[in-house]
Each structure stands twice: as structure tokens, then as C-alpha cells.
Design a protein around this motif. Structure first.
Motif, PDB file in Angstrom:
ATOM      1  N   GLY A 190       0.836  -1.210   0.000  1.00 22.77           N
ATOM      2  CA  GLY A 190       0.000   0.000   0.000  1.00 22.77           C
ATOM      3  C   GLY A 190       0.868   1.257   0.000  1.00 22.77           C
ATOM      4  O   GLY A 190       0.584   2.227  -0.717  1.00 22.77           O
ATOM      5  N   ALA A 191       1.951   1.219   0.795  1.00 17.82           N
ATOM      6  CA  ALA A 191       2.861   2.376   0.850  1.00 17.82           C
ATOM      7  C   ALA A 191       3.528   2.584  -0.507  1.00 17.82           C
ATOM      8  O   ALA A 191       3.678   3.712  -0.988  1.00 17.82           O
ATOM      9  N   VAL A 192       3.907   1.474  -1.144  1.00 20.50           N
ATOM     10  CA  VAL A 192       4.542   1.554  -2.464  1.00 20.50           C
ATOM     11  C   VAL A 192       3.565   2.150  -3.473  1.00 20.50           C
ATOM     12  O   VAL A 192       3.923   3.012  -4.279  1.00 20.50           O
ATOM     13  N   ARG A 193       2.313   1.707  -3.407  1.00 19.30           N
ATOM     14  CA  ARG A 193       1.322   2.223  -4.353  1.00 19.30           C
ATOM     15  C   ARG A 193       1.118   3.734  -4.157  1.00 19.30           C
ATOM     16  O   ARG A 193       1.024   4.489  -5.124  1.00 19.30           O
ATOM     17  N   ASN A 194       1.072   4.175  -2.885  1.00 22.71           N
ATOM     18  CA  ASN A 194       0.917   5.619  -2.636  1.00 22.71           C
ATOM     19  C   ASN A 194       2.075   6.398  -3.254  1.00 22.71           C
ATOM     20  O   ASN A 194       1.879   7.436  -3.880  1.00 22.71           O
ATOM     21  N   ALA A 195       3.292   5.878  -3.053  1.00 25.92           N
ATOM     22  CA  ALA A 195       4.480   6.564  -3.589  1.00 25.92           C
ATOM     23  C   ALA A 195       4.449   6.558  -5.115  1.00 25.92           C
ATOM     24  O   ALA A 195       4.781   7.553  -5.763  1.00 25.92           O
ATOM     25  N   GLN A 196       4.016   5.441  -5.704  1.00 25.04           N
ATOM     26  CA  GLN A 196       3.909   5.368  -7.179  1.00 25.04           C
ATOM     27  C   GLN A 196       3.008   6.472  -7.700  1.00 25.04           C
ATOM     28  O   GLN A 196       3.316   7.119  -8.694  1.00 25.04           O
ATOM     29  N   ARG A 197       1.877   6.655  -7.023  1.00 24.65           N
ATOM     30  CA  ARG A 197       0.894   7.641  -7.510  1.00 24.65           C
ATOM     31  C   ARG A 197       1.420   9.061  -7.382  1.00 24.65           C
ATOM     32  O   ARG A 197       1.081   9.916  -8.187  1.00 24.65           O
ATOM     33  N   ARG A 198       2.237   9.282  -6.375  1.00 28.69           N
ATOM     34  CA  ARG A 198       2.817  10.636  -6.226  1.00 28.69           C
ATOM     35  C   ARG A 198       3.818  10.942  -7.327  1.00 28.69           C
ATOM     36  O   ARG A 198       3.960  12.073  -7.759  1.00 28.69           O
ATOM     37  N   HIS A 199       4.563   9.906  -7.766  1.00 30.51           N
ATOM     38  CA  HIS A 199       5.684  10.149  -8.704  1.00 30.51           C
ATOM     39  C   HIS A 199       5.503   9.474 -10.060  1.00 30.51           C
ATOM     40  O   HIS A 199       6.428   9.471 -10.860  1.00 30.51           O
ATOM     41  N   TRP A 200       4.327   8.864 -10.307  1.00 24.18           N
ATOM     42  CA  TRP A 200       4.039   8.161 -11.584  1.00 24.18           C
ATOM     43  C   TRP A 200       5.121   7.112 -11.894  1.00 24.18           C
ATOM     44  O   TRP A 200       5.723   7.101 -12.975  1.00 24.18           O
ATOM     45  N   LEU A 201       5.353   6.230 -10.949  1.00 27.64           N
ATOM     46  CA  LEU A 201       6.452   5.266 -11.114  1.00 27.64           C
ATOM     47  C   LEU A 201       5.952   3.880 -11.508  1.00 27.64           C
ATOM     48  O   LEU A 201       5.057   3.338 -10.853  1.00 27.64           O
ATOM     49  N   PRO A 202       6.533   3.282 -12.553  1.00 25.25           N
ATOM     50  CA  PRO A 202       6.238   1.882 -12.855  1.00 25.25           C
ATOM     51  C   PRO A 202       6.778   0.963 -11.758  1.00 25.25           C
ATOM     52  O   PRO A 202       7.605   1.394 -10.947  1.00 25.25           O
ATOM     53  N   LEU A 203       6.331  -0.291 -11.765  1.00 25.57           N
ATOM     54  CA  LEU A 203       6.786  -1.231 -10.735  1.00 25.57           C
ATOM     55  C   LEU A 203       7.714  -2.293 -11.322  1.00 25.57           C
ATOM     56  O   LEU A 203       7.400  -2.903 -12.350  1.00 25.57           O
ATOM     57  N   PHE A 204       8.838  -2.505 -10.658  1.00 27.62           N
ATOM     58  CA  PHE A 204       9.711  -3.635 -10.977  1.00 27.62           C
ATOM     59  C   PHE A 204       9.662  -4.607  -9.797  1.00 27.62           C
ATOM     60  O   PHE A 204       9.667  -4.175  -8.651  1.00 27.62           O
ATOM     61  N   ALA A 205       9.630  -5.901 -10.070  1.00 24.70           N
ATOM     62  CA  ALA A 205       9.614  -6.881  -8.979  1.00 24.70           C
ATOM     63  C   ALA A 205       9.938  -8.275  -9.501  1.00 24.70           C
ATOM     64  O   ALA A 205       9.662  -8.586 -10.660  1.00 24.70           O
ATOM     65  N   HIS A 206      10.522  -9.116  -8.612  1.00 26.00           N
ATOM     66  CA  HIS A 206      10.571 -10.549  -8.906  1.00 26.00           C
ATOM     67  C   HIS A 206       9.121 -11.039  -8.894  1.00 26.00           C
ATOM     68  O   HIS A 206       8.379 -10.728  -7.970  1.00 26.00           O
TER      69      HIS A 206
END
Ligand SMILES: [Zn+2]
Length: 427
Positions: A190-206
Motif C-alpha cells: 500500500g505504501a509503495v502504491r501511494n508513492a507510485q501515484r505521487r511520482h508516476w512510477l512503474p513497478l519492478f519486482a521478482h
């Protein structure tokens, strides 16, 4: 720096022609089948002798500092290897260690024709400094997991990273990654999603690397890992999944519609007995493909030739179809970085980054030259790399490596780091 490469066979990422390529600063200033007169005071003029110039490799998934664990603990079951060997050794690393080890990894990238990597590791600022100082292009991600603190600490950390990297040279940039679904609670995600929305960041993950990971996610959440990350809103800005070995049909459709690329690491997946990713099916359904090495602890080489070869031949085996995954498709995936958000280095063109390699077409394994691109995918190896140019700088030249410091000394220092940690781990 102004360089002139003439008398070359050039594959610009689309077509093959004989011609000439010139650079100015970190960019390609001229590329053409025509050699026009230009009596400039070149820093270097290189007669390519008919050898191949093509876009350099882009390593889509790696943990660069892990070179210190190369061949350190082998032939163990995955969990035992991780918890008894890898994690305790990694806990002993300092920032200085990671700076040096990353430079050693870059030396290996350069010697194998790689000029970009999508990185995931701790000690990120030291790692990023090593990338900048050695001249490679990179996306630096930190692999967020529960250990990184409370949700508000994680959000703050991402905010600070975005700010910190905004002052970096354009070739080294920040990317947001979580380690994996199984190491992140719902609060962390949830914290990652909030940060993504603030900075328009794609997600990288295993994602969906092992059967065990998929099984425990289904047990815990009723969903498979890629579907679960999607349900949490983490693909709003696209991104890339590392491995995706056990992606289901439903998940492949999610990846295609959410612009999440699949980054395959076939050597690591074979060596850790994880399986073969369904790349042919992904291609059919429109998922973009990237290719990476994973870390040296599980591979053990950071060699994109090997990965490219395996990415092609394993699909033929897995689909029982020798026509699956053509050479040019796989080679394009291995040399493209736009899937990781790094634009301007996929093709050789005027104005693009001067990121390319020269391969020896006169070596026995590249003869008689029936089809050069087939040769690169199915027959070539890193021993065929004559030169690597990264950001307009010659960083590998007939065996000589330039990462911004004396290579022999760097190698000795890294060996000492590996010894120090191995000794401390035995105590
Ligand atoms: Zn990995």
C-alpha cells in the motif's frame, strides 16, 4: 570525444548494411552506408575491418554487488542456499564493498558487450555512484521489502530517492522495485502504491519465480502473485516482472494489458531448477520481453550472450516447436532498454546514445557468415567482443577494460572483500 568507426558491417537494430558510424559526446552523430569526407580531428578513427557493429546488450535484471558470492556455495537446495549462505554473507557488506563489487560487475558487463543494467540491490547509493563513475547506464532500484520499515518510512524513503536521483546524470536513474510479493505485506504494498501515484512510477519486482512462491501466495491470498500485485493497483504505470516462470494465462493477459514486461533470466532459472518461462505464449499475447542475467551468485556469469541463446532455444524445447522465438526477436529484446524506461539506446541512429559493440566476424565460430544475426544469437560468445562503447566512451578495447580505475587492482580488492566475508562467515 569524437570517434569514427568505418569499414563496418552495421546492424542498427532493424537492418544490416555496410557503412560508417561516428560519435560526438555520448551520442551517435552520423550513421550511414555512405562515407562522406570529413577531415575532422578525430579522437580516434577505427577501421572495423568488416566486423559487426550492433547495439550493445541491455541487462534487464541483475544484482551487481553479488559478484562476491560467485561460485561461493553451490549445489544446495534453494532455501538452504539463501538462508544459510547468501543472507548471512550479504549482512556483512559495507557501502565501500558494494561500490567496488559493482565496478567489478561493470567490468564484466563491458567485457561482454553490455552497457545498461536494471539493478536491484541494497546499498543503492554506493551502487549508483559506481555506475556513474564507470560510465554505464542503469536503472537503480532498491527491492523494497517489509524489513525496510513502517509504511510511512517506506513512502518517505521513495520520496527521498526520487529527489536524490533527480540530480544524477541522465544515464543513471531511479526505479521503484519491491523485492517480491512474498516479502511484502499488504501495508508495504500500500505504501509503495501511494508513492507510485505521487511520482508516476512503474513497478519492478521478482514475480512468480518458483512454484513454492506461487503456491504460498495462492494459499495466503487466493490469488497467484502477478494477479495479486495487479489487484493491489501496482501496475497502474506499467513496469516489468523478473523471471515470471510460472505466469498463468490470466496473468499473461494482465501483463499485456497493464504494459508489464517479462524479463527472463534463463540461466538462473535453470540452475536453481525454477523452470522455463512461457515466453512464446507471452510474445503471442503481446507482452514485451526483456532479458537479464540475475545475480552472479545464482548464474554464475553476467553474460548476455548465454542468456540470449538460452532464451531462444529453451522456448523451442518447451513449445516443441523449432520455429518458436526467431533470432532477431530475441536479439532485439536483449539489446533494448526502453522496456525499463531507458529510452534512446535500443537502435543505432543519429541522436541516439552511442551504446554499441563491435563483434569479431573473422573468428572461426562466426564463419562462413551465412546469416550474421543467427550467428550472434546461436554461435557467438563474449570472446567475440572486440570493443564496447558506452555513452560515447570506449570502455572495452581488445581485452582492456576501463571502469574508471585500474582493473587489476580493483579485481584484487574485490577478491579481498570476498575472502574477508567468507572468513567471517566460517567463524
Ligand atoms: Zn533476482
Amino acid at each position: 570525444m569524437e570517434l569514427r568507426f568505418f569499414n563496418a558491417l552495421i546492424w542498427d537494430g532493424e537492418k544490416l548494411f555496410r557503412g560508417e558510424l561516428r560519435t560526438e559526446g555520448d551520442r551517435i552523430s552520423y550513421i550511414s552506408p555512405v562515407s562522406t569526407m570529413d577531415y575532422r580531428d578525430w579522437d580516434r578513427e577505427i577501421d572495423c575491418g568488416g566486423n559487426l557493429i550492433m547495439p550493445s546488450f541491455k541487462n534487464g535484471h541483475t544484482h551487481s554487488p553479488m559478484v562476491f558470492l560467485r561460485s561461493y556455495a553451490e549445489d544446495l537446495p534453494l532455501q538452504e542456499w539463501l538462508t544459510d549462505k547468501v543472507f548471512p554473507a550479504e549482512a556483512k557488506l559495507t557501502d565501500d564493498d558494494c561500490y567496488k563489487l559493482t565496478k567489478l560487475a561493470v567490468a564484466e558487463y563491458y567485457s561482454g558487450g553490455t552497457t545498461y543494467c536494471c539493478e536491484m540491490y541494497g546499498h543503492t547509493r554506493a551502487v549508483a555512484d559506481a555506475f556513474v563513475d564507470s560510465g554505464i547506464a542503469a536503472t537503480v532500484t532498491e527491492g523494497i521489502l517489509n524489513f525496510d520499515g513502517t509504511p510511512s518510512q517506506i513512502e518517505k524513503r521513495v520520496d527521498e530517492s526520487v529527489e536524490y536521483y533527480s540530480n544524477f546524470p541522465a544515464r543513471v536513474r531511479y526505479g521503484l522495485s519491491v523485492h517480491a510479493q512474498y516479502t511484502c505485506s499488504d501495508d508495504t504494498l500500500g505504501a509503495v502504491r501511494n508513492a507510485q501515484r505521487r511520482h508516476w512510477l512503474p513497478l519492478f519486482a521478482h514475480m512468480s519465480e518458483t512454484r513454492r512462491e506461487v503456491g504460498s501466495c495462492v494459499k495466503q491470498t487466493g490469488m497467484t502473485p502477478i494477479a495479486y500485485l495487479h489487484s493491489k493497483g501496482l501496475f497502474e504505470y506499467g513496469g516489468a516482472g523478473f523471471h515470471c516462470v510460472h505466469a498463468t494465462d490470466e496473468e499473461i493477459d494482465i501483463m499485456a494489458s497493464s504494459h508489464v514486461a517479462a524479463v527472463t533470466c534463463p540461466c538462473s532459472n535453470l540452475k536453481l531448477a525454477s523452470g522455463i518461462a512461457p515466453l512464446a505464449k507471452m510474445k503471442e499475447r503481446g507482452v514485451a520481453l526483456g532479458i537479464g542475467t540475475d545475480g552472479a551468485a545464482s548464474n554464475n556469469a553476467l553474460d548476455m550472450f548465454r542468456e540470449t541463446y538460452l532464451a531462444a532455444v529453451l522456448q523451442k524445447y518447451a513449445t516443441n516447436d523449432a520455429a518458436a522465438m526467431g533470432a532477431q526477436y530475441v536479439l532485439s529484446a536483449a539489446t533494448s532498454a526502453s522496456v525499463y524506461g531507458f529510452e534512446g539506446a535500443d537502435r543505432l541512429a543519429r541522436g541516439a546514445y552511442a551504446d554499441f559493440v563491435m563483434l569479431d566476424l573473422h573468428a572461426p565460430n562466426m564463419s562462413p557468415g551465412n546469416d550474421v544475426l543467427n550467428d550472434v544469437v546461436y554461435a557467438a560468445g563474449k570472446h567475440n567482443v572486440l570493443m564496447t562503447v558506452s555513452g560515447g566512451k570506449i570502455v572495452f578495447d581488445h581485452g582492456a577494460i576501463d571502469v574508471g580505475e585500474d582493473y587489476e587492482q580493483l579485481r584484487d580488492e574485490c577478491a579481498a572483500i570476498a575472502r574477508r566475508i567468507a572468513d567471517a562467515s566460517r567463524r
